[in-house]
Design an enzyme around this catalytic site. Sequence first.
Site, PDB file in Angstrom:
ATOM      1  N   LYS A 154     -86.885  27.751  63.014  1.00 60.54           N
ATOM      2  CA  LYS A 154     -86.489  26.529  62.309  1.00 60.54           C
ATOM      3  C   LYS A 154     -85.169  25.949  62.848  1.00 60.54           C
ATOM      4  O   LYS A 154     -84.415  26.648  63.531  1.00 60.54           O
ATOM      5  CB  LYS A 154     -86.372  26.838  60.808  1.00 60.54           C
ATOM      6  CG  LYS A 154     -87.712  27.216  60.162  1.00 60.54           C
ATOM      7  CD  LYS A 154     -87.549  27.373  58.646  1.00 60.54           C
ATOM      8  CE  LYS A 154     -88.869  27.690  57.972  1.00 60.54           C
ATOM      9  NZ  LYS A 154     -88.721  27.782  56.492  1.00 60.54           N
ATOM     10  N   GLU A 179    -102.577  26.078  61.041  1.00 56.45           N
ATOM     11  CA  GLU A 179    -101.228  25.788  61.554  1.00 56.45           C
ATOM     12  C   GLU A 179    -101.203  25.822  63.078  1.00 56.45           C
ATOM     13  O   GLU A 179    -100.506  25.015  63.707  1.00 56.45           O
ATOM     14  CB  GLU A 179    -100.219  26.764  60.935  1.00 56.45           C
ATOM     15  CG  GLU A 179    -100.054  26.500  59.444  1.00 56.45           C
ATOM     16  CD  GLU A 179     -99.180  27.502  58.712  1.00 56.45           C
ATOM     17  OE1 GLU A 179     -98.981  27.322  57.501  1.00 56.45           O
ATOM     18  OE2 GLU A 179     -98.688  28.466  59.338  1.00 56.45           O
ATOM     19  N   HIS A 237     -90.570  30.611  60.168  1.00 57.20           N
ATOM     20  CA  HIS A 237     -91.800  30.410  59.407  1.00 57.20           C
ATOM     21  C   HIS A 237     -92.870  31.308  59.999  1.00 57.20           C
ATOM     22  O   HIS A 237     -92.913  31.495  61.211  1.00 57.20           O
ATOM     23  CB  HIS A 237     -92.272  28.949  59.512  1.00 57.20           C
ATOM     24  CG  HIS A 237     -93.679  28.744  59.016  1.00 57.20           C
ATOM     25  ND1 HIS A 237     -93.944  28.451  57.708  1.00 57.20           N
ATOM     26  CD2 HIS A 237     -94.877  28.851  59.650  1.00 57.20           C
ATOM     27  CE1 HIS A 237     -95.268  28.364  57.557  1.00 57.20           C
ATOM     28  NE2 HIS A 237     -95.849  28.609  58.721  1.00 57.20           N
ATOM     29  N   ASN A 247     -83.841  29.153  56.268  1.00 59.86           N
ATOM     30  CA  ASN A 247     -84.179  30.580  56.391  1.00 59.86           C
ATOM     31  C   ASN A 247     -84.788  30.933  57.749  1.00 59.86           C
ATOM     32  O   ASN A 247     -85.498  31.922  57.870  1.00 59.86           O
ATOM     33  CB  ASN A 247     -85.038  31.044  55.206  1.00 59.86           C
ATOM     34  CG  ASN A 247     -86.355  30.303  55.110  1.00 59.86           C
ATOM     35  OD1 ASN A 247     -86.643  29.433  55.921  1.00 59.86           O
ATOM     36  ND2 ASN A 247     -87.173  30.664  54.133  1.00 59.86           N
ATOM     37  N   TYR A 268     -96.198  20.782  55.848  1.00 57.18           N
ATOM     38  CA  TYR A 268     -95.880  21.439  54.570  1.00 57.18           C
ATOM     39  C   TYR A 268     -96.574  20.761  53.377  1.00 57.18           C
ATOM     40  O   TYR A 268     -96.111  20.884  52.248  1.00 57.18           O
ATOM     41  CB  TYR A 268     -94.364  21.457  54.356  1.00 57.18           C
ATOM     42  CG  TYR A 268     -93.656  22.564  55.112  1.00 57.18           C
ATOM     43  CD1 TYR A 268     -93.861  23.913  54.801  1.00 57.18           C
ATOM     44  CD2 TYR A 268     -92.756  22.285  56.135  1.00 57.18           C
ATOM     45  CE1 TYR A 268     -93.208  24.925  55.475  1.00 57.18           C
ATOM     46  CE2 TYR A 268     -92.099  23.307  56.827  1.00 57.18           C
ATOM     47  CZ  TYR A 268     -92.334  24.619  56.483  1.00 57.18           C
ATOM     48  OH  TYR A 268     -91.682  25.634  57.148  1.00 57.18           O
TER      49      TYR A 268
HETATM   50  P1  GDP Z   1     -92.445  31.263  53.266  1.00 60.30           P
HETATM   51  O1  GDP Z   1     -93.936  31.374  53.473  1.00 60.30           O
HETATM   52  O2  GDP Z   1     -91.788  32.611  53.120  1.00 60.30           O
HETATM   53  O3  GDP Z   1     -91.761  30.428  54.309  1.00 60.30           O
HETATM   54  O4  GDP Z   1     -92.193  30.554  51.862  1.00 60.30           O
HETATM   55  P2  GDP Z   1     -93.008  29.373  51.102  1.00 60.30           P
HETATM   56  O5  GDP Z   1     -94.310  29.085  51.782  1.00 60.30           O
HETATM   57  O6  GDP Z   1     -93.038  29.725  49.656  1.00 60.30           O
HETATM   58  O7  GDP Z   1     -92.038  28.118  51.238  1.00 60.30           O
HETATM   59  C1  GDP Z   1     -91.962  27.386  52.451  1.00 60.30           C
HETATM   60  C2  GDP Z   1     -90.512  27.101  52.756  1.00 60.30           C
HETATM   61  O8  GDP Z   1     -89.988  26.237  51.755  1.00 60.30           O
HETATM   62  C3  GDP Z   1     -89.591  28.323  52.719  1.00 60.30           C
HETATM   63  O9  GDP Z   1     -89.578  29.065  53.922  1.00 60.30           O
HETATM   64  C4  GDP Z   1     -88.249  27.687  52.447  1.00 60.30           C
HETATM   65  O10 GDP Z   1     -87.666  27.159  53.637  1.00 60.30           O
HETATM   66  C5  GDP Z   1     -88.609  26.539  51.528  1.00 60.30           C
HETATM   67  N1  GDP Z   1     -88.428  26.929  50.133  1.00 60.30           N
HETATM   68  C6  GDP Z   1     -89.220  27.728  49.370  1.00 60.30           C
HETATM   69  N2  GDP Z   1     -88.729  27.874  48.131  1.00 60.30           N
HETATM   70  C7  GDP Z   1     -87.594  27.131  48.094  1.00 60.30           C
HETATM   71  C8  GDP Z   1     -86.613  26.868  47.090  1.00 60.30           C
HETATM   72  O11 GDP Z   1     -86.683  27.359  45.963  1.00 60.30           O
HETATM   73  N3  GDP Z   1     -85.558  26.053  47.439  1.00 60.30           N
HETATM   74  C9  GDP Z   1     -85.455  25.504  48.698  1.00 60.30           C
HETATM   75  N4  GDP Z   1     -84.406  24.706  48.973  1.00 60.30           N
HETATM   76  N5  GDP Z   1     -86.350  25.726  49.669  1.00 60.30           N
HETATM   77  C10 GDP Z   1     -87.395  26.537  49.381  1.00 60.30           C
HETATM   78 MG    MG Z   2     -95.401  29.915  53.347  1.00 56.95          MG
END
Ligand code: GDP
Ligand code: MG
Length: 140
Positions: A11, A128, A117, A114, A51
Site C-alpha cells: 500500500k 482481485e 493487502h 496498514n 474495495y
Molecule cells: P484486511 O482484509 O485485513 O485488509 O481488512 P478488511 O478487508 O476488513 O478491510 C480492508 C481495509 O480497510 C483494511 O486493510 C484497512 O486498510 C481498512 N480498514 C478496515 N477497517 C478499518 C477501520 O476501522 N478504520 C479505517 N480507517 N480503516 C479500516
Molecule cells: Mg480484506
Amino acid sequence: MAIERTFSMIKPDATKRNLTGKITAKLEEAGLRVIASKRVWMSRAQAEGFYAVHKDRPFFGELVETMTAGPTVVQVLEGENAILKNREVMGATNPANAAEGTIRKEFALSIGENSAHGSDAPETAAQEIAYWFSGVELVG
Ligand code: GDP
Ligand code: MG
C-alpha cells in the site's frame, strides 16, 4: 495442498517509506513466489471498484483517500496454501493486534495505513488478480 495463487498489494504508506523490498522479502521467505508485479497509482475509480465490498462501511472514504495517496505495488503470489500463508505473513488488519514478525506488526502505521493487502478466499483471489492483471502477465 495444491499450489494456489493469491493477490497481494503493497500500500501507499509502505511504498512511500521505501519498504517494497522488505515486504516482498517476507513473502518470499515464507515460500511464496512473485509471479507478477507492477507499480500502480490508483485512480479514485479504481480504488472504489477494488474495495467495492466495503462501500457501505464508515471507513470507506478514508480507505479510498489512503489508497490513492501514492503508488502501490500489486502482485500475484504463487505457492502452497498461498492465500492463507499470505494472510499469516501479513498479520491482523489492526497492527495493534498483529503477531510479532508479521508485515503489519513491523511496518503498519495504523489500521488505515496498514502497509499490505492480501486476498481472503479463493473467489476473491481470482477476482482481485483479474482486476489488476491479464493472463499473459502471470509468469509462473
Ligand atoms: P484486511 O482484509 O485485513 O485488509 O481488512 P478488511 O478487508 O476488513 O478491510 C480492508 C481495509 O480497510 C483494511 O486493510 C484497512 O486498510 C481498512 N480498514 C478496515 N477497517 C478499518 C477501520 O476501522 N478504520 C479505517 N480507517 N480503516 C479500516
Ligand atoms: Mg480484506
